[in-house]
Design a protein around this motif. Structure first.
Motif, mmCIF file in Angstrom:
data_model
loop_
_atom_site.group_PDB
_atom_site.id
_atom_site.type_symbol
_atom_site.label_atom_id
_atom_site.label_comp_id
_atom_site.label_asym_id
_atom_site.label_seq_id
_atom_site.Cartn_x
_atom_site.Cartn_y
_atom_site.Cartn_z
ATOM 1 N N ARG A 23 0.833 -1.206 0.000
ATOM 2 C CA ARG A 23 0.000 0.000 0.000
ATOM 3 C C ARG A 23 0.869 1.259 0.000
ATOM 4 N NH1 ARG A 23 -5.164 0.880 0.144
ATOM 5 N NH2 ARG A 23 -5.713 -1.203 0.873
ATOM 6 N N GLU A 24 1.926 1.263 0.791
ATOM 7 C CA GLU A 24 2.826 2.424 0.838
ATOM 8 C C GLU A 24 3.522 2.662 -0.501
ATOM 9 O OE1 GLU A 24 5.381 1.656 4.188
ATOM 10 O OE2 GLU A 24 3.818 2.208 5.633
ATOM 11 N N ALA A 25 3.690 1.595 -1.285
ATOM 12 C CA ALA A 25 4.352 1.700 -2.593
ATOM 13 C C ALA A 25 3.382 2.028 -3.728
ATOM 14 C CB ALA A 25 5.096 0.409 -2.907
ATOM 15 N N GLY A 26 2.075 2.111 -3.411
ATOM 16 C CA GLY A 26 1.117 2.511 -4.443
ATOM 17 C C GLY A 26 0.020 1.527 -4.758
ATOM 18 N N ILE A 61 -2.335 -8.917 -5.997
ATOM 19 C CA ILE A 61 -2.407 -7.460 -6.055
ATOM 20 C C ILE A 61 -2.528 -7.047 -7.520
ATOM 21 C CG2 ILE A 61 -1.274 -5.289 -5.475
ATOM 22 C CD1 ILE A 61 0.447 -6.946 -3.447
ATOM 23 N N LEU A 62 -3.682 -6.506 -7.883
ATOM 24 C CA LEU A 62 -3.853 -5.953 -9.216
ATOM 25 C C LEU A 62 -3.435 -4.496 -9.136
ATOM 26 C CD1 LEU A 62 -4.891 -6.580 -12.086
ATOM 27 C CD2 LEU A 62 -7.094 -5.630 -11.358
ATOM 28 N N VAL A 63 -2.422 -4.137 -9.912
ATOM 29 C CA VAL A 63 -1.831 -2.807 -9.783
ATOM 30 C C VAL A 63 -1.656 -2.178 -11.161
ATOM 31 C CG1 VAL A 63 0.531 -3.711 -9.768
ATOM 32 C CG2 VAL A 63 0.064 -1.550 -8.664
ATOM 33 N N ALA A 68 3.762 -1.105 -10.814
ATOM 34 C CA ALA A 68 4.058 -2.514 -10.546
ATOM 35 C C ALA A 68 5.472 -2.749 -10.015
ATOM 36 C CB ALA A 68 3.823 -3.349 -11.802
ATOM 37 N N GLU A 69 6.459 -2.151 -10.629
ATOM 38 C CA GLU A 69 7.838 -2.406 -10.205
ATOM 39 C C GLU A 69 8.094 -1.938 -8.775
ATOM 40 O OE1 GLU A 69 12.466 -1.806 -11.616
ATOM 41 O OE2 GLU A 69 10.864 -1.036 -12.876
#
Length: 115
Positions: A23-26, A61-63, A68-69
């Motif tokens: 979550r912190e990464a997006g 996790i669908l991002v 994604a990276e």
């Protein structure tokens, strides 16, 4: 909008740490499948000679593709995936089509841009 599916296989006791890092990464959400079991490179035997399979979580996790990276790197670090043979793995899969995301896409468009 392009999406990727991140699949993270990790010991259940690391699930919350991995989710927080994602979550912190997006990442904007995840689906967790608890009590998954699997086999690694070498079986872990108990003192009775039976194979021990610890409970794992499968985190889906669908991002958005642009995020994604950074999310994948964050979950790898949080899950300590490269520390030993049995800590877990994470992988990224291309998503050619995804439905039911209209409202998610609207929300992502209003969120902070990527750094």
């Amino acid at each position: 909008m392009d999406f990727k599916l991140l699949m993270v296989f990790v010991d259940q006791d690391r699930t919350d740490t991995v989710l927080t890092a994602a979550r912190e990464a997006g990442a904007t959400g995840a689906t967790i499948i608890n009590n998954a079991q699997g086999q690694g490179l070498k079986p872990q035997l108990t003192f009775f000679g039976l194979e021990f399979m610890a409970s794992r979580s499968v985190i889906l996790i669908l991002v958005e593709a642009r995020r994604a990276e950074s999310v994948l790197n964050a979950v790898s670090t949080a899950g300590k995936l490269d520390e030993s043979l049995d800590t877990g793995i994470a992988l990224e899969i291309e998503v050619s089509k995804a439905l039911g995301l209209t409202e998610h896409i609207k929300a992502l468009s209003k969120e902070r841009p990527l750094d």
